[in-house]
Scaffold this motif. Structure first.
Motif, PDB file in Angstrom:
ATOM      1  N   ALA A 131       0.874  -1.180   0.000  1.00 33.62           N
ATOM      2  CA  ALA A 131       0.000   0.000   0.000  1.00 33.62           C
ATOM      3  C   ALA A 131       0.907   1.225   0.000  1.00 33.62           C
ATOM      4  CB  ALA A 131      -0.975  -0.026   1.162  1.00 33.62           C
ATOM      5  N   ASP A 132       0.839   2.075   1.036  1.00 39.60           N
ATOM      6  CA  ASP A 132       1.685   3.271   1.087  1.00 39.60           C
ATOM      7  C   ASP A 132       2.930   3.055   1.954  1.00 39.60           C
ATOM      8  OD1 ASP A 132       2.312   6.009   0.538  1.00 39.60           O
ATOM      9  OD2 ASP A 132       1.616   6.524   2.557  1.00 39.60           O
ATOM     10  N   GLU A 133       3.072   1.849   2.486  1.00 36.13           N
ATOM     11  CA  GLU A 133       4.176   1.571   3.408  1.00 36.13           C
ATOM     12  C   GLU A 133       5.348   0.934   2.656  1.00 36.13           C
ATOM     13  OE1 GLU A 133       4.031   0.202   7.942  1.00 36.13           O
ATOM     14  OE2 GLU A 133       3.454  -1.391   6.559  1.00 36.13           O
ATOM     15  N   TRP A 134       6.544   1.468   2.907  1.00 36.42           N
ATOM     16  CA  TRP A 134       7.753   0.902   2.315  1.00 36.42           C
ATOM     17  C   TRP A 134       8.189  -0.284   3.164  1.00 36.42           C
ATOM     18  CZ3 TRP A 134      11.183   2.965  -1.618  1.00 36.42           C
ATOM     19  CH2 TRP A 134      10.609   4.008  -2.346  1.00 36.42           C
ATOM     20  N   VAL A 135       8.565  -1.370   2.493  1.00 37.86           N
ATOM     21  CA  VAL A 135       9.017  -2.580   3.172  1.00 37.86           C
ATOM     22  C   VAL A 135      10.389  -2.939   2.623  1.00 37.86           C
ATOM     23  CG1 VAL A 135       8.497  -4.997   3.720  1.00 37.86           C
ATOM     24  CG2 VAL A 135       6.617  -3.365   3.347  1.00 37.86           C
ATOM     25  N   MET A 136      11.304  -3.238   3.539  1.00 36.46           N
ATOM     26  CA  MET A 136      12.655  -3.640   3.156  1.00 36.46           C
ATOM     27  C   MET A 136      12.997  -4.898   3.939  1.00 36.46           C
ATOM     28  SD  MET A 136      14.358   0.165   3.167  1.00 36.46           S
ATOM     29  CE  MET A 136      15.681  -0.137   2.022  1.00 36.46           C
ATOM     30  N   ALA A 177      11.267  11.437   9.931  1.00 34.61           N
ATOM     31  CA  ALA A 177      10.287  12.421  10.420  1.00 34.61           C
ATOM     32  C   ALA A 177       9.983  13.455   9.347  1.00 34.61           C
ATOM     33  CB  ALA A 177      10.815  13.091  11.687  1.00 34.61           C
ATOM     34  N   GLU A 178      11.018  13.915   8.633  1.00 30.10           N
ATOM     35  CA  GLU A 178      10.825  14.897   7.563  1.00 30.10           C
ATOM     36  C   GLU A 178       9.927  14.342   6.455  1.00 30.10           C
ATOM     37  OE1 GLU A 178      14.020  15.802   4.484  1.00 30.10           O
ATOM     38  OE2 GLU A 178      14.144  17.582   5.766  1.00 30.10           O
ATOM     39  N   LYS A 182       7.034   6.603   9.957  1.00 27.70           N
ATOM     40  CA  LYS A 182       7.331   6.008  11.254  1.00 27.70           C
ATOM     41  C   LYS A 182       7.931   4.631  11.019  1.00 27.70           C
ATOM     42  CE  LYS A 182       5.157   5.116  15.738  1.00 27.70           C
ATOM     43  NZ  LYS A 182       6.218   5.649  16.530  1.00 27.70           N
ATOM     44  N   LEU A 183       9.015   4.349  11.705  1.00 26.18           N
ATOM     45  CA  LEU A 183       9.786   3.132  11.493  1.00 26.18           C
ATOM     46  C   LEU A 183       9.321   1.997  12.401  1.00 26.18           C
ATOM     47  CD1 LEU A 183      12.322   1.790  10.181  1.00 26.18           C
ATOM     48  CD2 LEU A 183      13.608   2.666  12.138  1.00 26.18           C
ATOM     49  N   LYS A 184       9.259   0.790  11.804  1.00 23.57           N
ATOM     50  CA  LYS A 184       9.038  -0.455  12.565  1.00 23.57           C
ATOM     51  C   LYS A 184      10.018  -1.471  11.999  1.00 23.57           C
ATOM     52  CE  LYS A 184       4.849   0.031  11.125  1.00 23.57           C
ATOM     53  NZ  LYS A 184       3.527  -0.211  10.633  1.00 23.57           N
ATOM     54  N   PHE A 185      10.558  -2.324  12.862  1.00 22.30           N
ATOM     55  CA  PHE A 185      11.409  -3.393  12.353  1.00 22.30           C
ATOM     56  C   PHE A 185      11.362  -4.586  13.279  1.00 22.30           C
ATOM     57  CE2 PHE A 185      14.330  -0.865  14.948  1.00 22.30           C
ATOM     58  CZ  PHE A 185      14.994  -1.828  15.683  1.00 22.30           C
ATOM     59  N   LYS A 186      11.640  -5.767  12.692  1.00 19.35           N
ATOM     60  CA  LYS A 186      11.767  -6.971  13.511  1.00 19.35           C
ATOM     61  C   LYS A 186      12.814  -7.873  12.884  1.00 19.35           C
ATOM     62  CE  LYS A 186       7.910  -9.580  11.512  1.00 19.35           C
ATOM     63  NZ  LYS A 186       6.676 -10.285  11.792  1.00 19.35           N
ATOM     64  N   VAL A 194      12.057  -4.359   7.781  1.00 19.26           N
ATOM     65  CA  VAL A 194      11.879  -2.958   8.138  1.00 19.26           C
ATOM     66  C   VAL A 194      10.669  -2.427   7.393  1.00 19.26           C
ATOM     67  CG1 VAL A 194      12.908  -0.664   7.930  1.00 19.26           C
ATOM     68  CG2 VAL A 194      14.354  -2.607   8.514  1.00 19.26           C
ATOM     69  N   ARG A 195       9.848  -1.643   8.077  1.00 20.22           N
ATOM     70  CA  ARG A 195       8.708  -0.986   7.445  1.00 20.22           C
ATOM     71  C   ARG A 195       8.697   0.484   7.860  1.00 20.22           C
ATOM     72  NH1 ARG A 195       5.317  -5.592   6.123  1.00 20.22           N
ATOM     73  NH2 ARG A 195       3.633  -4.257   5.415  1.00 20.22           N
ATOM     74  N   PHE A 196       8.363   1.349   6.913  1.00 18.71           N
ATOM     75  CA  PHE A 196       8.203   2.766   7.268  1.00 18.71           C
ATOM     76  C   PHE A 196       7.217   3.418   6.320  1.00 18.71           C
ATOM     77  CE2 PHE A 196      12.082   2.650   4.622  1.00 18.71           C
ATOM     78  CZ  PHE A 196      11.799   3.569   3.638  1.00 18.71           C
TER      79      PHE A 196
END
Length: 196
Positions: A131-136, A177-178, A182-186, A194-196
Motif C-alpha cells: 500500500a503506502d508503506e515501504w518494506v525492506m 520524520a521529515e 514512522k519506522l518499525k522493524f523486527k 523494516v517498514r516505514f
C-alpha cells in the motif's frame, strides 16, 4: 546540521570513495608500466570510475537535501543500485515502480546502508511497497544487529555517539520524520524486516 554529524557524513563519504579512486590510480600506474595490451588495466579503470560515480550519485540522494516536490526516477535508482552492487556482497532487489518522492527514496537509501551493516556476510535486500508503506527485507547467511544502535532509531537518545560508519543511523530518525514516516522493524533468524 550539527557539526559533529556533518564531520561524520564527510568521513563516511571520503571513506567510501577512497577504494574506487585508489583503484583508478592503480590502473593508471599499471598502464604506465605496461607495454602492449592494456585491456585489463582499462577495464579496472572503467569499473572503478563507474563504482565511484554510483557512490557519488547514491550519496547525493541519501545525504543531500530533498524538497517535497522532488522525484527520483526508477531508472536512476536501478542504475545506482546495480553499479553499487557490482562486485559487492549485497544484491539489491528494487521492486518499487515509477518515480518516487526524493524524501522517501532518501529514507530508503539510508536504510539500505543500515541493513548492509547487519549483513556481514552479504545477502539480498528486497525493497517494495505494501500500500503506502515501504518494506525492506534483508536476508543473509548471518544477521548481526547492534540492538542499542537499532533501538536508537526508534527512540533517539541524547548524547548517543555514532561513528562515521554508523552515520546513516544518526540521520535516519530526522529524515524519516521529515518524510512523515514512522519506522518499525523486527529481526528473524536469517532476516531483518523494516517498514516505514
Amino acid at each position: 546540521m550539527h557539526p559533529d554529524l556533518a564531520a561524520l557524513v564527510g568521513s563516511r563519504i571520503c571513506h567510501d570513495l577512497i577504494s574506487p579512486i585508489g583503484a583508478i590510480g592503480n590502473g593508471v600506474e599499471l598502464l604506465a608500466l605496461t607495454d602492449g595490451d592494456t585491456n585489463a588495466e582499462m577495464d579496472l579503470i572503467s569499473e572503478s570510475v563507474q563504482n565511484a560515480s554510483a557512490r557519488i550519485r547514491y550519496f547525493r540522494i541519501a545525504y543531500g537535501a530533498a524538497s517535497e516536490e522532488q522525484l527520483v526516477s526508477r531508472s536512476e535508482i536501478l542504475s545506482i543500485l546495480a553499479s553499487s552492487a557490482r562486485g559487492g556482497r549485497i544484491n539489491y532487489i528494487w521492486q518499487v515502480d515509477g518515480d518516487q518522492p526524493r524524501r522517501t527514496v532518501r529514507c530508503a537509501l539510508l536504510m539500505l546502508q543500515a541493513l548492509e551493516a547487519s549483513l556481514p556476510l552479504g545477502g539480498d535486500v528486497q525493497v517494495y511497497l505494501d500500500a503506502d508503506e515501504w518494506v525492506m527485507r534483508a536476508d543473509g547467511p548471518r544477521i548481526s544487529v547492534d540492538e542499542l544502535l537499532w533501538d536508537n532509531l526508534l527512540s533517539p537518545q541524547v548524547g548517543y555517539q555514532h561513528t562515521a560508519a554508523q552515520v546513516q543511523f544518526a540521520l535516519l530518525p530526522s529524515v524519516l520524520a521529515e518524510a512523515g514516516r514512522k519506522l518499525k522493524f523486527k529481526q528473524g533468524e536469517n532476516h531483518l524486516l523494516v517498514r516505514f
